[in-house]
Design a protein around this motif. Structure first.
Motif, mmCIF file in Angstrom:
data_model
loop_
_atom_site.group_PDB
_atom_site.id
_atom_site.type_symbol
_atom_site.label_atom_id
_atom_site.label_comp_id
_atom_site.label_asym_id
_atom_site.label_seq_id
_atom_site.Cartn_x
_atom_site.Cartn_y
_atom_site.Cartn_z
ATOM 1 N N ARG A 1 72.675 -19.247 -46.999
ATOM 2 C CA ARG A 1 72.215 -17.819 -46.499
ATOM 3 C C ARG A 1 71.876 -16.954 -47.800
ATOM 4 O O ARG A 1 70.864 -16.002 -47.582
ATOM 5 C CB ARG A 1 72.941 -17.133 -45.364
ATOM 6 N N LEU A 2 72.658 -16.916 -48.625
ATOM 7 C CA LEU A 2 72.379 -15.769 -49.621
ATOM 8 C C LEU A 2 71.735 -16.506 -50.866
ATOM 9 O O LEU A 2 71.462 -15.757 -51.805
ATOM 10 C CB LEU A 2 73.836 -15.473 -50.176
ATOM 11 N N ALA B 1 80.928 -12.172 -51.230
ATOM 12 C CA ALA B 1 80.907 -13.390 -51.584
ATOM 13 C C ALA B 1 81.682 -13.807 -52.876
ATOM 14 O O ALA B 1 82.595 -14.565 -52.834
ATOM 15 C CB ALA B 1 79.485 -14.148 -51.491
ATOM 16 N N ASN C 1 77.426 -10.066 -48.040
ATOM 17 C CA ASN C 1 76.747 -9.796 -49.093
ATOM 18 C C ASN C 1 77.177 -10.471 -50.527
ATOM 19 O O ASN C 1 78.167 -11.237 -50.433
ATOM 20 C CB ASN C 1 76.307 -8.386 -49.481
ATOM 21 N N ALA C 2 76.445 -10.674 -51.357
ATOM 22 C CA ALA C 2 76.591 -11.316 -52.603
ATOM 23 C C ALA C 2 77.960 -10.794 -53.220
ATOM 24 O O ALA C 2 78.752 -11.702 -53.478
ATOM 25 C CB ALA C 2 75.414 -11.273 -53.606
#
Length: 348
Positions: A261-262, A139, A135-136
């Motif tokens: 993707r995020l 990351a 997820n962010a």
């Protein structure tokens, strides 16, 4: 960068000493503290006090610390202290790397052994996690973990250049020149990573997150400084760089896909995209000309070349496993510390 928050007796006494004028008295006391710490350390690679202390000692030879007298860099007592820690650190690295195979000292044989090692990597895949699941927040943590090396990318390996000659030296210079953007500041890989940090709303000054970086991550960075600074480890530093280049291109593509993707664009992904292309070229130069050339010029260094590559793989696997264990459990891979709240990573 600021002096880090200490993680034990040795790093505390070292930080205190560095804020004073260089003197033999401080260094002598530090040697006594280090002897006790090394005797009690059960896992040098994951010992925060030892790894942070070693990082601080090495960093005196890079950018230094705010408020610290530059004369500490070559203080004989600190050099002796560093040697104490390095001896235990090298033993731990050799144990983690395992025995090296017997390889003929030819360019093709050494390159083949390194490519085989790269292909056999069965360690935990951080890149696949970032690509498919992160997820962010995870990351952002990934970038913070990488920042302690990537924001000074190439500097630790550059120590090797004056220690090499001939074909190996030329290959090292070719790789490093590319890492430094061939003289163009915006294309320097450290600058591209700085752009990525800013694109994720993170601070981009080197060492900003030092107090959140786990010991094993520091060990991975300290390993490069150990290999690069010592002439006797010129085989290990070439093997380390060769394996890094050989195992980089595919993971970098996965990282880029994960950040896309995020929902992040080129401001964040340019760093990874640049490495996909650059490292595909570098892997051949590193394997055949750098490591292979050194093997042919100095056959006695072949075991060192393989040790450097195996140590790189082993420590990265330890770090990757630690990160993934935390993320899969829904925890943070970073150390808890000051500024650990939701706004901790915001650009100042």
């Amino acid at each position: 960068m600021h002096l880090p928050v200490p993680r034990g007796d040795l790093s505390r006494e070292l930080a205190n000493a560095l804020l004073c004028n260089p003197s033999g008295e401080h260094a002598a006391y530090l040697a006594t503290v280090a002897t006790g710490r090394l005797a009690s350390a059960s896992d040098v690679l994951d010992d925060g006090d030892l790894q942070l202390s070693l990082f601080m000692l090495y960093e005196l030879h890079y950018r230094g610390f705010a408020g610290v007298d530059d004369r500490w860099e070559w203080n004989p007592g600190l050099i002796s202290l560093r040697a104490q820690i390095e001896e235990a650190f090298e033993r731990a690295l050799r144990e983690a790397a395992g025995p090296v195979p017997s390889v003929e000292p030819s360019s093709s044989e050494v390159a083949q052994a390194l490519f085989a090692l790269a292909a056999s990597d069965a360690g935990p895949s951080v890149s696949k996690f970032i690509q498919r699941k992160a997820n962010a927040a995870q990351a952002r943590e990934f970038l913070i973990l990488k920042s302690i090396y990537q924001l000074k990318e190439a500097d630790p390996h550059t120590w090797a250049i004056p220690k090499l000659q001939g074909r190996a030296k030329a290959a090292m210079v070719e790789i490093q020149a590319d890492e430094y953007g061939n003289g163009h500041l915006p294309r320097m890989h450290s600058e591209l990573f700085r752009q990525t940090m800013r694109g994720m709303g993170l601070r981009d000054d080197f060492g900003a997150y030092i107090d959140r970086i786990p010991a094993v991550t520091l060990a991975a960075v300290n390993m490069i400084s150990l290999f690069g600074m010592h002439r006797r480890h010129r085989g290990a530093i070439t093997g380390h760089l060769a394996l890094y280049e050989m195992t980089s291109s595919i993971p970098q593509a996965a990282y880029a896909r994960g950040f896309r993707r995020l929902g992040y664009g080129s401001a964040v992904t340019d760093y990874f995209d640049e490495h996909v292309e650059a490292d595909a070229v570098h892997e051949q130069i590193a394997g055949r000309d750098l490591a292979g050339g050194l093997a042919e010029d100095e056959p006695e260094l072949v075991p060192g070349i393989l040790f450097g590559a195996q140590a790189a793989a082993a420590v990265d696997a330890l770090a990757g496993a630690q990160y993934l264990d935390a993320w899969e459990a829904g925890s943070s891979a970073l150390l808890a510390g000051a500024g650990a709240g939701a706004g901790a990573g915001a650009v100042a």
